[in-house]
Design a protein around this motif. Structure first.
Motif, PDB file in Angstrom:
ATOM      1  N   ALA A 296       0.837  -1.205   0.000  1.00  0.00           N
ATOM      2  CA  ALA A 296       0.000   0.000   0.000  1.00  0.00           C
ATOM      3  C   ALA A 296       0.866   1.247   0.000  1.00  0.00           C
ATOM      4  CB  ALA A 296      -0.929  -0.002   1.216  1.00  0.00           C
TER       5      ALA A 296
ATOM      6  N   THR B 274       1.047   3.904  -3.047  1.00  0.00           N
ATOM      7  CA  THR B 274       0.734   5.308  -2.762  1.00  0.00           C
ATOM      8  C   THR B 274       1.885   6.211  -3.184  1.00  0.00           C
ATOM      9  OG1 THR B 274      -0.728   4.670  -0.951  1.00  0.00           O
ATOM     10  CG2 THR B 274       0.099   6.938  -0.928  1.00  0.00           C
TER      11      THR B 274
ATOM     12  N   SER C 236      -6.219   8.672   0.439  1.00  0.00           N
ATOM     13  CA  SER C 236      -6.263   7.897  -0.803  1.00  0.00           C
ATOM     14  C   SER C 236      -7.652   7.969  -1.444  1.00  0.00           C
ATOM     15  CB  SER C 236      -5.878   6.440  -0.530  1.00  0.00           C
ATOM     16  OG  SER C 236      -5.764   5.715  -1.726  1.00  0.00           O
TER      17      SER C 236
ATOM     18  N   LEU D 106      -5.361  -1.570  -1.278  1.00  0.00           N
ATOM     19  CA  LEU D 106      -4.373  -2.103  -0.334  1.00  0.00           C
ATOM     20  C   LEU D 106      -4.353  -1.322   0.970  1.00  0.00           C
ATOM     21  CD1 LEU D 106      -1.506  -2.798  -2.877  1.00  0.00           C
ATOM     22  CD2 LEU D 106      -2.725  -4.543  -1.531  1.00  0.00           C
ATOM     23  N   THR D 107      -4.524  -0.015   0.887  1.00  0.00           N
ATOM     24  CA  THR D 107      -4.572   0.785   2.109  1.00  0.00           C
ATOM     25  C   THR D 107      -5.801   0.429   2.940  1.00  0.00           C
ATOM     26  OG1 THR D 107      -3.332   2.572   1.050  1.00  0.00           O
ATOM     27  CG2 THR D 107      -4.561   3.141   3.037  1.00  0.00           C
TER      28      THR D 107
END
Length: 162
Positions: A17, A21, A97, A73-74
């Motif tokens: 993540a 990002t 995000s 993913l975050t």
């Protein structure tokens, strides 16, 4: 309060993540410091043609996997670490995000679509350039702060043994 660990593989998800990002932040930053200033030197026809080409070629599986993957993913990492000291940083990173996704979907993509449909390059550029550049800077800042939050989550996670 007992800290629950993120579980097996949670560190890998958080790492992925964070990397995704960072890559997204890097794309927006590259536009801020190189792509858009270079295009600003071009005449209207070239500006519109190049932006149309960029907007076309960026729609590919590699970019989409990173762009959507950063948020997905975050979200997974935030869920995995929801009962740890890293949770505040995870949820902050997730909120940022999601904000990047919303700005892209609500502002930048519609501007790209309008540019693609426009017939007069001068009018198209006039309607596109200022708003697109401004909102891209917003995306760059949001993504970079989101990256900082995820890096902080990694740090907190490492120090606390989660």
């Amino acid at each position: 309060m007992t800290q629950q660990r993120g579980g097996k593989g949670a560190g890998a998800v958080l790492g992925a993540a964070t990397a995704a990002t960072g890559l997204v932040a890097g794309v927006w930053f590259a536009y801020v410091c190189s792509v858009m200033p270079a295009l600003a030197r071009s005449d209207d026809r070239v500006y519109v043609e190049v932006m149309r080409n960029i907007n076309d070629v960026i729609q590919n599986p590699l970019f989409f996997s990173v762009f959507f993957g950063a948020t997905i993913l975050t979200a997974v990492a935030a869920w995995q670490y929801r009962a740890t000291r890293a949770r505040v940083w995870m949820f902050a990173g997730l909120a940022l995000s999601v904000a990047v996704f919303l700005v892209t979907s609500a502002v930048n993509v519609p501007l790209n679509d309008a540019l693609a449909a426009a017939e007069d390059p001068s009018a198209a550029r006039a309607a596109f350039e200022g708003p697109w550049v401004t909102w891209n800077i917003v995306r760059a800042v949001l993504s970079t702060v989101g990256l900082a939050c995820l890096l902080r989550a990694l740090s907190v996670r490492t120090r606390s043994g989660d």
